[in-house]
Structures are given as structure tokens and as C-alpha cells.
Design an enzyme around this catalytic site. Structure first.
Site, mmCIF file in Angstrom:
data_model
loop_
_atom_site.group_PDB
_atom_site.id
_atom_site.type_symbol
_atom_site.label_atom_id
_atom_site.label_comp_id
_atom_site.label_asym_id
_atom_site.label_seq_id
_atom_site.Cartn_x
_atom_site.Cartn_y
_atom_site.Cartn_z
ATOM 1 N N THR A 3 -3.093 12.698 -4.704
ATOM 2 C CA THR A 3 -4.557 12.748 -4.777
ATOM 3 C C THR A 3 -5.215 12.745 -3.583
ATOM 4 O OG1 THR A 3 -4.123 11.632 -6.939
ATOM 5 C CG2 THR A 3 -6.238 11.510 -6.078
ATOM 6 N N GLY B 201 3.971 13.961 -3.383
ATOM 7 C CA GLY B 201 3.695 15.099 -4.234
ATOM 8 C C GLY B 201 3.544 16.425 -3.533
ATOM 9 N N ASN C 46 -8.427 9.522 6.122
ATOM 10 C CA ASN C 46 -8.349 10.014 4.609
ATOM 11 C C ASN C 46 -8.980 11.148 4.308
ATOM 12 O OD1 ASN C 46 -7.618 7.044 4.583
ATOM 13 N ND2 ASN C 46 -8.141 7.046 2.418
ATOM 14 N N HIS D 39 0.942 -1.043 0.092
ATOM 15 C CA HIS D 39 0.028 0.074 -0.259
ATOM 16 C C HIS D 39 0.814 1.187 -0.120
ATOM 17 C CE1 HIS D 39 -2.771 3.010 0.756
ATOM 18 N NE2 HIS D 39 -3.215 2.696 1.631
ATOM 19 N N ASP D 40 0.797 2.136 -0.907
ATOM 20 C CA ASP D 40 1.977 3.075 -1.154
ATOM 21 C C ASP D 40 2.277 4.016 0.143
ATOM 22 O OD1 ASP D 40 -0.791 4.505 -1.562
ATOM 23 O OD2 ASP D 40 -0.153 5.009 -3.649
ATOM 24 N N THR D 41 0.848 4.401 0.970
ATOM 25 C CA THR D 41 0.820 5.164 1.919
ATOM 26 C C THR D 41 1.618 4.210 3.248
ATOM 27 O OG1 THR D 41 -1.181 5.724 1.559
ATOM 28 C CG2 THR D 41 -0.494 6.166 3.791
#
Length: 476
Positions: free
Chosen positions: A245, A392, A282, A222-224
Site C-alpha cells: 500500500t 507484495g 514514505n 512495525h511491519d517495515t
């Protein structure tokens, strides 16, 4: 991303970037997963050309969460994975709640309510021919790893986002799955960050030109999870905001927080690297800005982001704010108009210009960051001295400064490619190129990565008043 790691060394180089463009067909929004895999293969080809005879020491894969591909008994993909922003899960939460009440579901899994969690996707897919024919379910990074290696597994940090894992045992919650009629036999065996995930097949070696064999290592897929592993914090008194995003804002904890108050605050307990818990909320994130830019371009009025941010910096602060966690903003399309409607609904002036719209977005995100950090501190009892912004969004200096101002805490911005760095560090440690726990990995990050510090400024009472405009009952 091509990473190099060793004692005192940590660097990244982008070797290939390719678009990720969902496709709507037959009324359903899909991921174009074969185009993504083609991009992966091309990236490996370019990495191989760059490293030459030296070759690659390993490969690790991370991606977004919750979505999956279904395979038949031969291992063939049964269809393009459905995108989490598709509307098929409408009504699924109510169907799950009729079997397992939300309070009980949170006690079991600790996961924030999000309408696209895997448990709701599987509930929505119940009775479909595709699910009936499926012999295996692979989450997106595990699907990519399977195509590269021919071996199947389910990496734990991503599995924890399915709402089918017990964060205390770090294993499937079998009793819950049984009650919901979900067959856990669809999932491949669990793997943990650092576990081997196979080696490239001869077919993949031929397609990429890499000198084989090349091992694939399970990372925080999971990228997080990978991004939080790459937060360059010193000590434990920190909050993180992984921006892109989405904004994922919260704390790193040793144990989950499963109180009813935590559930009502909509916090999630996802699993992280080295036995940690990512206790976070989130938030809609820079999706709001991305959708505004996409809308203006489609209307024939494209905007240059740098100039727009400079104009937004000079716009009236906190003139209009919205709840950045409102599900109203989840779907694509018409974002400037939806932001204006939300302002009108709460009795605030509508943004009149593109710069005012962008300032509304960034002020609103800073408010959402503040609320998430404060709630996480209150609910966990963990003190925070610094906020780390990674991903980002750390390039957006205005957002970072507004976050510092709103939180009343210093913000350390960077690294931007935190997910890739966390991925590389877990691989490097598994290969013996670096050693130590998260504290040692983070020390390496601080020594090698450019970071920028933003000190809080301005009047906290102005943020208090803005927060009250969008909070239920007029209170933050």
C-alpha cells in the site's frame, strides 16, 4: 503465517487470511479492531490444527505504524482506534509547530513529516473525554499482544514512528513530550525485537486450542522494520523498497541523519532490528493502483489486474507522471480523476484509458523510487550498488523493471512476504533455532527464498525529462 526456521531452513505457509476493512461512523474513520483480533484468533486456531501435538514455538506480531488503542484503568478498550487516514489531524501540525518548530522537532526525533504521525494524533485528541479517561496507550501490535497475553509493552521500532523517540538514545524524548503536553506515562515500558512479550493466557489457549503455554516474542512490530530485516542483501551497498500500500524507500544505516537538508528532503529515521536505522521516505505506493481498481469496480467496470498490467506494459512510457508523494492522493475515493487532475495541472496529457492510468501510476512510482534512492545516497554518503524490492509489490514485474530502468541499478525482487519472514527470523533467533546477526539471517534468506533480478535498460535521459515535469522549479 506459519513459519519454520532452523539451520538451512526457512519457510512460510499462509494458514488464514482475513479482510481489514475500516469503518466510517459518526464522521470518523475507524479500524475494526475486534474483527482483526477475531481473525488473529482464527489464524492461531488453524496454525494449531496444522502443527498438532508439535504446537507453536512462539508468536510474533507486526502491523502498520502510528495508530493506537486507549485503555481505561481496568484494561478495557475505550473505543475503536482511529484510522490514520481520518481527517482529525487537520491543523494539528500547525499546533505542534507553534510549540516546537519543525526544524527542532526533526533534530529531536528525525522523523519525516507525515500528517498522521502519532504526535499529531495525540495533539488532535487533546481535551477529548476518551483521552482524559485513558490510563494506557498501546500501539496496534502491542494491543494485540496484550489481548493474547495480558502483558503490556511498547515495542521500540513501532514506538519510533510516534515522533516521540530520540533515534540517538533509542528512548523516549521526555523533554519534547513535556513541551507538547503529552504524558509518556500513557505508554507501557519499551521492548526491543527479541524481548519476551508474555505467554498466552489460559483464556487465549482455550479459545485457540493451542497446547500451552506459548510464548509471544517482541519482533520488529512495525511491519517495515520486519520487512527490512528480511531484505536478502549481501553486504551494505544496497537500497531497499518495501512495496505494498505504501512504498518505503531508503537505506539501512548505523546512525540517524538529522541534517536540515535531510528534513527538507522529508526523510525519516525510524529504528530497525539490531540497532539499525531505517533511513527512508514514505511514498504513496500501490495504494494509487488499489484505489483505481476499487473505483472501477464501484463504477461497474471491474478490471482484471493481470490483463491491465499487460496493457499498461504496451502503453506509451512516461507519457504522463505525477508526484507519488503528493498528500492529494492520501484519502480514498476517485483516484483516476485525481490522477488526471494532477496531470492537467502540470500541463501533461490526461490518461484516456485504464491502461494509460495504470502506466501513469507505475511510471510515477518508479520515478519516486529513483528520487528516494538518489536522495538517500546523497544525504547519507552511503554508496548503493543494488536495489532490493520486497513486499507484495515485488510480484509486479512491470513496476520492478521500471524501477530498475529509472534508478539505473539492478533490482532484486523478493521475498514478497518479507515482513512475515523478518518476524519469524527474530522469533527463531530468540528461541535459539537460528543464530547470528542480520548478515547471517540474510544469508539464510538468499539460500531459501526465490528471488528475481531485473537489469536496468533504456535511456536515463527520458527519466530525467519526466522527473523535471513534476519537480519544483523544473529540476529533480
Amino acid at each position: 503465517m506459519l513459519g519454520r526456521a532452523g539451520p538451512g531452513t526457512l519457510s512460510l505457509r499462509e494458514v488464514h487470511r482475513f479482510p481489514n476493512e475500516p469503518v466510517r461512523a459518526g464522521g470518523t474513520l475507524y479500524w475494526d479492531v475486534l474483527a482483526l483480533y477475531r481473525g488473529v484468533l482464527e489464524g492461531l486456531r488453524r496454525a494449531g490444527r496444522e502443527t498438532g501435538a508439535e504446537g507453536l514455538a512462539g508468536i510474533g506480531i507486526d502491523s502498520w505504524a502510528v495508530d493506537y488503542g486507549l485503555l481505561d484503568a481496568t484494561g478495557a478498550l475505550l473505543g475503536n482506534p482511529v484510522h490514520y487516514r481520518d481527517g482529525r489531524t487537520e491543523g494539528a501540525a500547525e499546533a505542534v509547530a507553534a510549540v516546537v518548530p519543525p526544524e527542532e522537532l526533526y533534530q529531536a526525533t528525525g522523523l519525516q513529516f507525515l500528517p498522521f504521525n502519532t504526535v499529531y494524533q495525540l495533539t488532535a485528541a487533546r481535551g477529548t473525554p476518551q483521552l482524559a479517561a485513558a490510563e494506557r496507550l498501546l500501539l496496534i501490535p502491542d494491543l494485540m499482544a496484550y489481548w493474547l497475553t495480558g502483558e503490556q509493552g511498547t515495542e521500540l521500532t513501532n514506538a519510533s514512528t510516534t515522533q516521540l523517540v530520540d533515534p540517538r538514545t533509542r528512548d523516549w524524548h521526555r523533554e519534547l513530550a513535556q513541551r507538547l503536553g503529552i504524558d509518556l506515562g500513557l505508554f507501557a515500558p519499551l521492548r526491543r525485537p527479541g524481548d519476551p512479550a508474555g505467554v498466552l493466557t489460559p483464556e487465549t489457549v482455550a479459545a485457540t486450542g493451542l497446547p500451552g503455554p506459548v510464548p509471544v516474542t517482541a519482533v520488529g512490530s512495525h511491519d517495515t522494520a520486519s520487512a527490512v530485516a528480511a531484505v536478502p542483501a549481501a553486504g551494505e551497498a544496497f537500497a531497499y523498497i518495501a512495496t505494498g500500500t505504501w512504498s518505503l524507500a531508503g537505506l539501512e544505516l548505523p546512525e540517524p541523519v538529522l541534517t536540515e537538508e535531510s528534513r527538507r528532503a522529508n526523510f525519516t529515521n525510524e529504528l530497525g532490528v539490531d540497532g539499525t536505522v531505517r533511513y527512508l521516505r514514505n511514498i504513496m505506493g500501490l495504494w494509487l493502483l488499489q484505489e483505481c481498481l476499487r473505483h472501477w469496480e464501484a463504477e461497474g467496470e471491474p478490471r482484471e489486474l493481470g490483463a491491465l498490467l499487460a496493457e499498461a506494459a504496451g502503453a506509451e512510457p512516461l507519457r504522463s507522471v505525477v508526484d507519488a508523494g503528493d498528500p492529494e492522493f492520501l484519502a480514498p475515493g476517485g483516484m483516476p480523476q485525481r490522477l488526471a487532475r494532477a496531470c492537467r495541472r502540470t500541463g501533461q496529457p490526461e490518461p484516456r484509458t485504464a491502461a494509460e492510468t495504470v502506466r501513469c501510476v507505475l511510471d510515477s512510482l518508479a520515478l519516486a523510487h529513483r528520487r528516494a534512492v538518489r536522495d538517500a545516497v546523497r544525504l547519507s554518503g552511503r554508496a548503493v550498488e543494488t536495489v532490493h524490492v520486497v513486499g507484495g509489490g515485488c510480484h509486479n514485474e512491470l513496476l520492478c523493471q521500471l524501477t530498475a530502468d529509472a534508478c539505473g541499478l539492478p533490482v532484486v525482487a523478493g521475498p514478497a512476504e518479507a515482513a512475515a519472514l523478518g518476524n519469524v527470523l527474530v522469533q527463531a533467533r530468540a528461541a535459539g533455532a537460528v543464530s547470528g546477526g542480520l548478515a547471517e539471517l540474510r544469508k539464510l534468506l538468499r539460500a531459501t527464498q526465490p528471488l528475481r533480478r531485473h537489469e536496468p535498460a533504456g535511456d536515463q535521459s527520458a527519466w530525467d525529462r519526466a522527473a523535471a515535469r513534476i519537480a519544483p522549479g523544473g529540476r529533480e
